[in-house]
Motif scaffolding. Sequence first.
Motif, PDB file in Angstrom:
ATOM      1  N   UNK A 292       0.897  -1.188  -0.172  1.00 63.71           N
ATOM      2  CA  UNK A 292       0.102   0.021  -0.028  1.00 63.71           C
ATOM      3  C   UNK A 292       0.902   1.252  -0.190  1.00 63.71           C
ATOM      4  N   UNK A 293       2.124   1.366   0.317  1.00 62.27           N
ATOM      5  CA  UNK A 293       2.895   2.499   0.383  1.00 62.27           C
ATOM      6  C   UNK A 293       3.259   2.992  -0.923  1.00 62.27           C
ATOM      7  N   UNK A 294       3.059   4.406  -1.115  1.00 57.45           N
ATOM      8  CA  UNK A 294       3.230   5.067  -2.406  1.00 57.45           C
ATOM      9  C   UNK A 294       4.609   5.513  -2.169  1.00 57.45           C
ATOM     10  N   UNK A 295       5.672   4.944  -2.795  1.00 53.96           N
ATOM     11  CA  UNK A 295       6.850   5.573  -2.863  1.00 53.96           C
ATOM     12  C   UNK A 295       7.276   6.880  -3.544  1.00 53.96           C
ATOM     13  N   UNK A 296       8.149   7.666  -3.016  1.00 51.47           N
ATOM     14  CA  UNK A 296       8.642   8.799  -3.669  1.00 51.47           C
ATOM     15  C   UNK A 296      10.226   8.680  -3.736  1.00 51.47           C
ATOM     16  N   UNK A 297      10.554   8.029  -4.725  1.00 54.50           N
ATOM     17  CA  UNK A 297      12.160   7.613  -4.945  1.00 54.50           C
ATOM     18  C   UNK A 297      12.890   8.701  -5.511  1.00 54.50           C
ATOM     19  N   UNK A 298      14.230   8.886  -4.560  1.00 57.24           N
ATOM     20  CA  UNK A 298      15.178   9.698  -5.072  1.00 57.24           C
ATOM     21  C   UNK A 298      16.428   9.173  -4.703  1.00 57.24           C
ATOM     22  N   UNK A 299      17.607   9.479  -5.329  1.00 51.14           N
ATOM     23  CA  UNK A 299      18.779   9.042  -5.092  1.00 51.14           C
ATOM     24  C   UNK A 299      19.488  10.248  -4.098  1.00 51.14           C
ATOM     25  N   UNK A 300      20.104   9.930  -2.984  1.00 51.65           N
ATOM     26  CA  UNK A 300      20.694  10.695  -2.161  1.00 51.65           C
ATOM     27  C   UNK A 300      22.312  10.412  -1.938  1.00 51.65           C
ATOM     28  N   UNK A 301      23.119  11.598  -1.825  1.00 50.57           N
ATOM     29  CA  UNK A 301      24.494  11.447  -1.641  1.00 50.57           C
ATOM     30  C   UNK A 301      24.990  11.121  -0.261  1.00 50.57           C
ATOM     31  N   UNK A 302      25.384  10.081   0.512  1.00 49.09           N
ATOM     32  CA  UNK A 302      25.523   9.710   1.896  1.00 49.09           C
ATOM     33  C   UNK A 302      27.043   9.372   2.033  1.00 49.09           C
ATOM     34  N   UNK A 303      27.810   9.903   1.036  1.00 48.21           N
ATOM     35  CA  UNK A 303      29.025   9.375   1.303  1.00 48.21           C
ATOM     36  C   UNK A 303      29.546  10.075   2.680  1.00 48.21           C
ATOM     37  N   UNK A 304      30.701   9.225   3.159  1.00 49.98           N
ATOM     38  CA  UNK A 304      31.181   9.557   4.411  1.00 49.98           C
ATOM     39  C   UNK A 304      30.184   9.653   5.577  1.00 49.98           C
ATOM     40  N   UNK A 305      29.107   8.980   5.264  1.00 50.23           N
ATOM     41  CA  UNK A 305      28.178   8.921   6.479  1.00 50.23           C
ATOM     42  C   UNK A 305      27.055  10.257   6.563  1.00 50.23           C
ATOM     43  N   UNK A 306      27.482  11.312   5.422  1.00 49.74           N
ATOM     44  CA  UNK A 306      26.739  12.337   5.385  1.00 49.74           C
ATOM     45  C   UNK A 306      25.209  12.232   5.172  1.00 49.74           C
ATOM     46  N   UNK A 307      24.268  12.949   5.915  1.00 48.57           N
ATOM     47  CA  UNK A 307      22.986  12.577   5.788  1.00 48.57           C
ATOM     48  C   UNK A 307      22.330  11.322   5.940  1.00 48.57           C
ATOM     49  N   UNK A 308      23.198  10.427   6.573  1.00 53.61           N
ATOM     50  CA  UNK A 308      22.616   8.964   6.938  1.00 53.61           C
ATOM     51  C   UNK A 308      21.676   8.885   8.123  1.00 53.61           C
ATOM     52  N   UNK A 309      21.792   9.784   9.071  1.00 54.62           N
ATOM     53  CA  UNK A 309      21.097   9.756  10.066  1.00 54.62           C
ATOM     54  C   UNK A 309      19.548   9.970   9.639  1.00 54.62           C
ATOM     55  N   UNK A 310      18.717   8.995  10.254  1.00 52.56           N
ATOM     56  CA  UNK A 310      17.264   9.511  10.142  1.00 52.56           C
ATOM     57  C   UNK A 310      16.780  10.886  10.134  1.00 52.56           C
ATOM     58  N   UNK A 311      16.277  11.333   9.224  1.00 52.98           N
ATOM     59  CA  UNK A 311      15.813  12.718   9.323  1.00 52.98           C
ATOM     60  C   UNK A 311      14.455  12.856   8.611  1.00 52.98           C
ATOM     61  N   UNK A 312      13.499  13.551   9.058  1.00 47.85           N
ATOM     62  CA  UNK A 312      12.286  13.799   8.269  1.00 47.85           C
ATOM     63  C   UNK A 312      12.600  14.335   6.995  1.00 47.85           C
ATOM     64  N   UNK A 313      11.711  14.053   5.987  1.00 45.59           N
ATOM     65  CA  UNK A 313      12.107  14.552   4.726  1.00 45.59           C
ATOM     66  C   UNK A 313      11.601  16.006   4.387  1.00 45.59           C
ATOM     67  N   UNK A 314      11.177  16.611   5.385  1.00 46.60           N
ATOM     68  CA  UNK A 314      11.000  18.103   5.331  1.00 46.60           C
ATOM     69  C   UNK A 314      12.066  18.910   5.963  1.00 46.60           C
ATOM     70  N   UNK A 315      13.078  18.132   6.560  1.00 42.89           N
ATOM     71  CA  UNK A 315      14.343  18.967   7.199  1.00 42.89           C
ATOM     72  C   UNK A 315      15.305  19.163   6.227  1.00 42.89           C
TER      73      UNK A 315
END
Length: 690
Positions: free
Chosen positions: A346-369
């Motif tokens: 049932x989940x509508x997905x909104x796919x995107x590629x994110x750059x998480x090199x060196x752990x950057x941006x890997x912590x769980x965050x809300x998508x509006x952050x």
Amino acid sequence: MSTTENDTPPVGSQQYENLAHTGSAPPIDVIDVPGHGEERRSSERDRGEPHGAALPGVDSGLGLRKFVDRLTQPPIIRAWRRFGEQPIRIRAEEAVVRLHAGLPRTRVWTYEGCMPAPTIEVRSGREVRIDWENGLADRRGPLHLPFDVVRVPPNAGVTDFVRALQPGGRSNARGGGDDAYPPLANTQDITAATVVHMHGALTDGHNDGWAHNVALPGNVTRCAYPNAQSARTLWYHDHAMAVTRFNVHAGLAGFYLIRDEVEDALDLPRGDEELVLAVADRNLETDEKGRFTGRILYKQAGTVQNGIAGEIPVTGPFTMVNGTIWPTKNVDARWHRLRLLNASNSRVMRFALHDTTDGHGQAPLPSNDPAFTATRIADALVVIGTDGGFLGKPSPPADGVLEMGPGERADVLVDFGALRGRTVELRNENNTVLNARPGQSEASAMQFVVDRRQVRDPFRLPRVLDARYARWTHRSDGVLEVDGGRLVDHHEHAWIGVVPPRVRGAAHPEMWELKEVEGDVPADTPDVIRIATQDGGVTTLRPVAKLFDDTVTLRFGEGDWAVWNIVHLGGPEHPMHIHMTDFQMLTRRQWPLTNGNVPGFDMTLGATPTPLPVPSAGRPIDAITAGRKDTWVVKPGEWVSILGELAGATGSFMYHCHILDHEDHTMMRPFVVLPKPLLAFHAGHGGGHH
Ligand SMILES: [Cu+2]
């Protein structure tokens, strides 16, 4: 090929050979295994081995680390090359797999012991016949679901989304405790009955997977797939009446790829650079100490409205790609072709590629952050195909975000050469705002680690993909302009109304088949939908059918063109799927919303006592949405018009919401396509046209 948990031999060849209609179907004995080195075929996992050594991974905050398992590719059955005129036999059977290196083994239902099922590859124009066998039984008889279905009761009358989306919990039939929930009535009695739908295939109704035509264990259904279609991504999955959501959740799904000369000439990335990616969310059961048991958990938020119990469609906090939770994949720094499928319930997905090199941006965050969205690579995804094959030309999705509802496929190119040495994640940005609360959904789907070394990559993005693609239009004079400038001066109309849950006490949203009525209807008449028209008139519509077993009202002549008008009158978004053929969205209009509902739609009457205003232009139809498709996410207040040519197959077909809970409840209906000369003899045939 399979190992069941209790080591009893699965139902198989012997019983099969006793059936009168089995013909000479050979068992599958030729399976190509794509990739080598780090990847292993999925079926090796049914010995319970983790897929290679577990990697360190990244904390998810949900009790399992992300990116500790390698992505696997399903085995490939090259049906066009190896089997000639012989039917293929594919058996649904139980298997034991490992969804994650940190989990005990998991019982799932599979085709041929693999999750996802083997990818079937065919050539356009070459028919393939498949004998689908239900092998879901052991010595004691037909198998029960390999998971529990539980409902998290509303908390003080309020739907408890928070607890429903947390990992863990179990049926209280298996013991008490704070994390035990009541099982959904009758789900523990369900036994395996299956029917296979080839989603996106043009084939006669008796091959299409009619939901009522379920087969018991030991039985075989032969289906023919003419493959008289252009290159595209199809998928096959179970479609059993009223329990599709459980059968698919148990694992009954796989890819089916049609290839053709146009695709060959494009010289797209192939072999190790072509990856099928079936993305699906799941929840997992825990024991009384909170440890994962390996069992899947079908955990839903229960609702109670006016004393009527219902459930919110299932979602889960863990995202699997090809049957592995949060896998990782090392890729060369070159173009890759990703064949994406949203295989979620049932989940509508909104796919995107994110750059998480060196752990950057890997912590769980809300998508509006802003820190979350800052990692999105806006130009990474280039869509080249949709459900029904190639687009006219490559089209990046707006802002780099590709929305896909359950059942939708996207053929996507990614230039990892431009991301040399980077670590990137495929993320689902939808509802990741929930990550603001620990223990809820995680944005990550999977990780790609792009090699540092430069590779000579001769591939260049083609300017034109498929010259056969033409945008269809419905001219103001009512004439259709279709492929090659061909004019079609006659077409049929279908009207479908989608109404919110709780209309006159109903627990679930409903799908109404509507017919135009002439003349006046009293304003307080229930179920009447009125829409103001541009020329000052009013279109008045009334339901002629609501439930699947209500009589057929949509009958088309084979070769007819038809415009389907889907009018969404409030409630959740619905990925609407029409079987049988390809369609194009012509128009998308929008009524204003108040709290997600269409003002003017009276919940008590289930009607619009005063006509809804002429809707304004809705979300623009971008090049991807304008592609040949069979499934579209329709949002509240939208009125979409979808055009298709009902040609090349006959019989009974279905259309439905691809949120499988909705499909199983009240949002699936039949339609019939018959040869026109035959229709003339078929009493009571309907359908309006101009
Ligand atoms: Cu729906």
